[in-house]
Structure formats: C-alpha cells, structure tokens
Design a protein around this motif. Structure first.
Motif, mmCIF file in Angstrom:
data_model
loop_
_atom_site.group_PDB
_atom_site.id
_atom_site.type_symbol
_atom_site.label_atom_id
_atom_site.label_comp_id
_atom_site.label_asym_id
_atom_site.label_seq_id
_atom_site.Cartn_x
_atom_site.Cartn_y
_atom_site.Cartn_z
ATOM 1 N N LEU A 80 -22.178 6.500 -22.695
ATOM 2 C CA LEU A 80 -22.051 6.056 -24.090
ATOM 3 C C LEU A 80 -23.433 5.824 -24.710
ATOM 4 O O LEU A 80 -23.695 6.261 -25.834
ATOM 5 C CB LEU A 80 -21.230 4.768 -24.161
ATOM 6 C CG LEU A 80 -21.098 4.136 -25.545
ATOM 7 C CD1 LEU A 80 -20.233 5.012 -26.446
ATOM 8 C CD2 LEU A 80 -20.516 2.742 -25.429
ATOM 9 N N MET A 81 -24.302 5.174 -23.963
ATOM 10 C CA MET A 81 -25.646 4.933 -24.487
ATOM 11 C C MET A 81 -26.398 6.242 -24.709
ATOM 12 O O MET A 81 -27.073 6.417 -25.727
ATOM 13 C CB MET A 81 -26.422 3.995 -23.565
ATOM 14 C CG MET A 81 -25.884 2.573 -23.585
ATOM 15 S SD MET A 81 -26.997 1.375 -22.858
ATOM 16 C CE MET A 81 -28.238 1.245 -24.162
ATOM 17 N N VAL A 82 -26.272 7.173 -23.760
ATOM 18 C CA VAL A 82 -26.946 8.477 -23.902
ATOM 19 C C VAL A 82 -26.386 9.239 -25.098
ATOM 20 O O VAL A 82 -27.133 9.768 -25.916
ATOM 21 C CB VAL A 82 -26.820 9.298 -22.596
ATOM 22 C CG1 VAL A 82 -27.298 10.729 -22.803
ATOM 23 C CG2 VAL A 82 -27.594 8.624 -21.466
ATOM 24 N N ARG A 83 -25.075 9.278 -25.224
ATOM 25 C CA ARG A 83 -24.454 10.004 -26.341
ATOM 26 C C ARG A 83 -24.830 9.410 -27.691
ATOM 27 O O ARG A 83 -24.885 10.121 -28.692
ATOM 28 C CB ARG A 83 -22.935 10.016 -26.187
ATOM 29 C CG ARG A 83 -22.481 11.000 -25.150
ATOM 30 C CD ARG A 83 -21.101 11.551 -25.453
ATOM 31 N NE ARG A 83 -20.886 12.712 -24.616
ATOM 32 C CZ ARG A 83 -19.973 12.794 -23.662
ATOM 33 N NH1 ARG A 83 -19.152 11.792 -23.449
ATOM 34 N NH2 ARG A 83 -19.860 13.889 -22.945
ATOM 35 N N ASN A 84 -25.066 8.110 -27.723
ATOM 36 C CA ASN A 84 -25.470 7.461 -28.975
ATOM 37 C C ASN A 84 -26.985 7.476 -29.174
ATOM 38 O O ASN A 84 -27.496 6.836 -30.086
ATOM 39 C CB ASN A 84 -24.949 6.021 -29.016
ATOM 40 C CG ASN A 84 -23.451 5.965 -29.192
ATOM 41 O OD1 ASN A 84 -22.830 6.912 -29.679
ATOM 42 N ND2 ASN A 84 -22.851 4.861 -28.800
ATOM 43 N N GLY A 85 -27.685 8.198 -28.301
ATOM 44 C CA GLY A 85 -29.134 8.312 -28.431
ATOM 45 C C GLY A 85 -29.875 7.031 -28.088
ATOM 46 O O GLY A 85 -30.988 6.809 -28.556
ATOM 47 N N ARG A 86 -29.272 6.203 -27.271
ATOM 48 C CA ARG A 86 -29.850 4.904 -26.926
ATOM 49 C C ARG A 86 -30.316 4.831 -25.477
ATOM 50 O O ARG A 86 -30.419 3.752 -24.907
ATOM 51 C CB ARG A 86 -28.823 3.786 -27.183
ATOM 52 C CG ARG A 86 -28.344 3.718 -28.605
ATOM 53 C CD ARG A 86 -29.471 3.451 -29.537
ATOM 54 N NE ARG A 86 -28.985 3.335 -30.906
ATOM 55 C CZ ARG A 86 -29.764 3.291 -31.949
ATOM 56 N NH1 ARG A 86 -31.070 3.362 -31.814
ATOM 57 N NH2 ARG A 86 -29.260 3.178 -33.156
ATOM 58 N N GLN A 87 -30.635 5.980 -24.877
ATOM 59 C CA GLN A 87 -31.044 5.994 -23.487
ATOM 60 C C GLN A 87 -32.335 5.197 -23.233
ATOM 61 O O GLN A 87 -32.519 4.667 -22.145
ATOM 62 C CB GLN A 87 -31.178 7.426 -22.957
ATOM 63 C CG GLN A 87 -32.171 8.287 -23.668
ATOM 64 C CD GLN A 87 -31.613 8.976 -24.905
ATOM 65 O OE1 GLN A 87 -30.462 8.770 -25.289
ATOM 66 N NE2 GLN A 87 -32.430 9.778 -25.544
ATOM 67 N N LYS A 88 -33.174 5.064 -24.238
ATOM 68 C CA LYS A 88 -34.400 4.278 -24.076
ATOM 69 C C LYS A 88 -34.102 2.791 -23.898
ATOM 70 O O LYS A 88 -34.919 2.052 -23.376
ATOM 71 C CB LYS A 88 -35.325 4.452 -25.286
ATOM 72 C CG LYS A 88 -35.980 5.806 -25.358
ATOM 73 C CD LYS A 88 -36.914 5.891 -26.551
ATOM 74 C CE LYS A 88 -37.558 7.250 -26.618
ATOM 75 N NZ LYS A 88 -38.489 7.360 -27.732
ATOM 76 N N GLU A 89 -32.927 2.351 -24.337
ATOM 77 C CA GLU A 89 -32.561 0.936 -24.247
ATOM 78 C C GLU A 89 -31.682 0.611 -23.042
ATOM 79 O O GLU A 89 -31.238 -0.529 -22.902
ATOM 80 C CB GLU A 89 -31.842 0.481 -25.534
ATOM 81 C CG GLU A 89 -32.773 0.325 -26.721
ATOM 82 C CD GLU A 89 -32.855 1.594 -27.561
ATOM 83 O OE1 GLU A 89 -31.945 2.434 -27.476
ATOM 84 O OE2 GLU A 89 -33.841 1.749 -28.286
ATOM 85 N N ILE A 90 -31.434 1.581 -22.152
ATOM 86 C CA ILE A 90 -30.551 1.326 -21.010
ATOM 87 C C ILE A 90 -31.066 0.171 -20.165
ATOM 88 O O ILE A 90 -30.318 -0.777 -19.867
ATOM 89 C CB ILE A 90 -30.347 2.598 -20.153
ATOM 90 C CG1 ILE A 90 -29.458 3.600 -20.904
ATOM 91 C CG2 ILE A 90 -29.733 2.246 -18.791
ATOM 92 C CD1 ILE A 90 -29.303 4.945 -20.212
ATOM 93 N N LEU A 91 -32.322 0.230 -19.764
ATOM 94 C CA LEU A 91 -32.871 -0.841 -18.911
ATOM 95 C C LEU A 91 -32.779 -2.201 -19.584
ATOM 96 O O LEU A 91 -32.330 -3.174 -18.972
ATOM 97 C CB LEU A 91 -34.330 -0.544 -18.545
ATOM 98 C CG LEU A 91 -34.549 0.262 -17.282
ATOM 99 C CD1 LEU A 91 -36.033 0.519 -17.067
ATOM 100 C CD2 LEU A 91 -33.964 -0.402 -16.064
#
Length: 183
Positions: A80-91
């Motif tokens: 979900l985070m990757v699809r929403n372009g939020r992969q930088k905020e995963i950590l």
C-alpha cells in the motif's frame, strides 16, 4: 502533507489494525523484521527511489523481499505504501508504529545523557524514580556520555526534556549576566 505527518498517519493506521485484529505482538515483531531488513540492505531503499523502476516492479520487489518473512497484513501494508508512492516513509512509519505500541503498553522511551558514565545502581534508582513520577509502567533506557555537559544530566522522554546539566546552567547564567550588563 509533510513526510513526518504522512509516516505517522500510516504508522497509526497499522497500529489501529493491530489493535482491531488483536495482533499487536505479531505485527510488532514483523515491524522489527522489516526495519532490520531495510537497515541491513540500503540497496532496497535505492531501488525504491530509482525513477526508472516502475511502481509495479517496486511492488514485485516488495513481495519478493518480504512475502515469506512476514504476514500478508504486513506485506499488504508495505505494498500500500509503495503503491501510494510513500516507500520513502516505510521506515519512519514502522518506527512510529513501534513507538505507538510501546506507548499503548505503558513503556516509555527515555534518553539519558550524562557527563560521566552512570553506575548500575544509579540507573536502577533513575528508572525507579521515573516510574513513580510518570505514567509509564516500565522504560526502554538509552544512555549516552557527553563530556561537553561538564556535569549533570539531561533526560528526554518523548518531547519532554529535563536538563540539569552544568553546561545549560552556565549558559543560563551567561544570558542573565548579559542582560544585566545591557541594562
């Protein structure tokens, strides 16, 4: 929306899911697994940030990396985070989730900086005192020595700071003297 707010929002959503499904322990453990994996493999962050890698490819990479290591709930959260372009905020999201779980469980995170090393007996007294004077049942303690303090100690729990260091007291005194001389 600022990155910190976004990360916090995702972390809180994961916390709500954990509470709702009564899976706090499992998701907490899995968050630790993902945090460790991402910290140990900075190449993954580079792949997530690479502009020529499509979103679907990033989703596939996420699935390949985590499918057999964590539950479908955690993989779904990451996707979900990757699809929403939020992969930088995963950590940061996962760290916010972990902090929220600790808060929920009554575990305070305390950072202590002292001018000299603190003995085990002093550490035990400090924790005992903190438990008596705060809402927390226990503490995750982090100790650091900083000789620049000259003497004394600083204690930080969340956004609250108690600073009884000699350095700070000298700075306050210096400002007071400067104000007196300016009058």
């Amino acid at each position: 929306m600022a990155a910190g707010v976004i990360a916090s929002t995702y972390g809180h959503a994961l916390f709500e899911l954990a509470v709702e499904q009564q899976e706090i322990d499992r998701l907490m453990e899995e968050a630790g697994t993902v945090i460790t994996a991402m910290n140990d493999n900075p190449e993954l962050g580079k792949l997530y940030d690479h502009p020529r890698i499509s979103m679907e490819e990033k989703v596939r990479i996420t699935e390949d990396c985590f499918r057999d290591k964590v539950s479908n709930d955690m993989v779904g959260f990451l996707i979900l985070m990757v699809r929403n372009g939020r992969q930088k905020e995963i950590l940061t999201s996962l760290q916010d989730f972990v902090a929220e779980v600790k808060e929920y469980r009554g575990v305070g995170i305390c950072h202590v900086v002292s001018a000299l090393p603190i003995s085990e007996a002093q550490k035990a007294r400090l924790v005992e005192r903190l438990i008596k004077t705060t809402k927390y049942k226990s503490f995750e303690m982090h100790y650091e020595v900083d000789k620049k303090l000259i003497g004394g100690i600083t204690i930080q729990i969340g956004d609250r700071v108690l600073d009884s260091s000699v350095r700070t007291q000298l700075n306050v005194l210096q400002k007071e003297l400067q104000q007196l001389s300016a009058e």
